[in-house]
Design a protein around this motif. Structure first.
Motif, PDB file in Angstrom:
ATOM      1  N   PRO A 132       0.812  -1.224   0.000  1.00  0.00           N
ATOM      2  CA  PRO A 132       0.000   0.000   0.000  1.00  0.00           C
ATOM      3  C   PRO A 132       0.845   1.274   0.000  1.00  0.00           C
ATOM      4  N   PHE A 133       1.839   1.350  -0.890  1.00  0.00           N
ATOM      5  CA  PHE A 133       2.733   2.499  -0.940  1.00  0.00           C
ATOM      6  C   PHE A 133       2.897   2.960  -2.379  1.00  0.00           C
ATOM      7  N   PHE A 138      11.064   4.203  -1.247  1.00  0.00           N
ATOM      8  CA  PHE A 138      12.062   3.711  -0.306  1.00  0.00           C
ATOM      9  C   PHE A 138      13.445   3.575  -0.942  1.00  0.00           C
ATOM     10  N   HIS A 139      14.469   3.757  -0.087  1.00  0.00           N
ATOM     11  CA  HIS A 139      15.847   3.542  -0.518  1.00  0.00           C
ATOM     12  C   HIS A 139      16.228   2.063  -0.442  1.00  0.00           C
ATOM     13  N   PHE A 140      15.634   1.338   0.511  1.00  0.00           N
ATOM     14  CA  PHE A 140      15.902  -0.095   0.684  1.00  0.00           C
ATOM     15  C   PHE A 140      14.586  -0.811   0.979  1.00  0.00           C
ATOM     16  N   VAL A 141      14.478  -2.037   0.489  1.00  0.00           N
ATOM     17  CA  VAL A 141      13.466  -2.991   0.944  1.00  0.00           C
ATOM     18  C   VAL A 141      14.235  -4.176   1.512  1.00  0.00           C
ATOM     19  N   VAL A 142      13.892  -4.611   2.720  1.00  0.00           N
ATOM     20  CA  VAL A 142      14.608  -5.712   3.356  1.00  0.00           C
ATOM     21  C   VAL A 142      13.616  -6.776   3.806  1.00  0.00           C
ATOM     22  N   CYS A 143      14.113  -7.997   3.950  1.00  0.00           N
ATOM     23  CA  CYS A 143      13.273  -9.074   4.455  1.00  0.00           C
ATOM     24  C   CYS A 143      14.157 -10.204   4.961  1.00  0.00           C
TER      25      CYS A 143
END
Length: 256
Positions: A132-133, A138-143
């Motif tokens: 929902p963005f 974002f500069h980073f997506v992490v998981c």
């Protein structure tokens, strides 16, 4: 002075849809601890000793300079967000997960345990297949250990790419990678059957590369070795053979 608390956003539209699914009821009723844990002492040991070693590894050994705005997908109890929040150049983290229970009940405990800058972190239940963005936020997506549970990994990766800024990075750790010579009895799900929601699936490094390429990412797999002493050198030799531990670092390249 008491530290500022993390913000929690209900995301009522998502919760309304989620509450009508059998998957939600099954997951929210899952024991008293998050994820695979059944013993609280074991969970706390991982929180205190094991997981916090990942961010120093990613910054020092992989040369990742976390900064700006970060999105964590499949955050669970938010240990990754907690560790990243302590970095001075990180200004905002949005931690999302399928489970409101984990975000509301467990994340505050983890923030206190790890000394998080909780005021930087906003928690929000969300489906990582449809984030929902807006674009390029974002500069980073992490998981951590969540891509392998996706019903459609390519869809998840494309969503991550969409919300990343040009040059931004997706950093995935603790994903199960199929080694050349498994030392434990494991079975792989047939390729003809799609994974069930929440079902972990082992993929080869080559298969991960194909998924990332289909999503438009340029992927670099970096060996993960958090050990020390003689065990460090042993892991360097067998990583990829009897077990396979990698950090998957993907960059959103701008198209010419």
């Amino acid at each position: 002075m008491k530290a500022a608390a993390s913000k929690y956003v209900e995301n009522k539209g998502y919760l309304s849809r989620l509450a009508r699914t059998d998957e939600w009821a099954a997951r929210e009723a899952h024991g008293n601890l998050p994820g695979e844990f059944t013993d609280e002492a074991e969970w706390l040991r991982h929180m205190r000793e094991d997981y916090p070693r990942f961010v120093p590894f990613l910054t020092r050994k992989c040369g990742l300079h976390f900064h700006g705005r970060i999105l964590e997908i499949g955050a669970g109890a938010c240990w990754f967000s907690a560790a990243l929040s302590r970095l001075p150049r990180v200004v905002e983290i949005v931690a999302t997960d399928f489970s409101p229970r984990l975000l509301k009940d467990f994340a505050p405990r983890v923030f206190e345990l790890l000394g998080a800058r909780a005021d930087k972190i906003t928690r929000m239940p969300a489906d990582f297949h449809k984030l929902p963005f807006g674009d390029q936020r974002f500069h980073f997506v992490v998981c951590s250990a969540v891509l392998s549970q996706a019903v459609n990994m390519v869809t998840v990766l494309r969503e991550a790419r969409r919300v990343l800024r040009p040059g931004g990075k997706l950093v995935a750790i603790r994903e199960p990678v199929w080694p050349r010579f498994p030392f434990r009895a494991r079975t792989r799900r047939p390729a003809s059957r799609a994974p069930a929601p929440g079902e972990e699936q082992w993929y080869t490094l080559e298969e991960y590369g194909e998924f990332f390429a289909r999503a438009g990412f340029e992927l670099e797999a970096r060996r993960v070795n958090l050990s020390s002493g003689l065990k460090y050198y042993f892991n360097e030799v067998v990583n990829g053979l009897t077990h396979a531990r990698y950090a998957l670092v993907a960059t959103k390249r701008t198209r010419k």
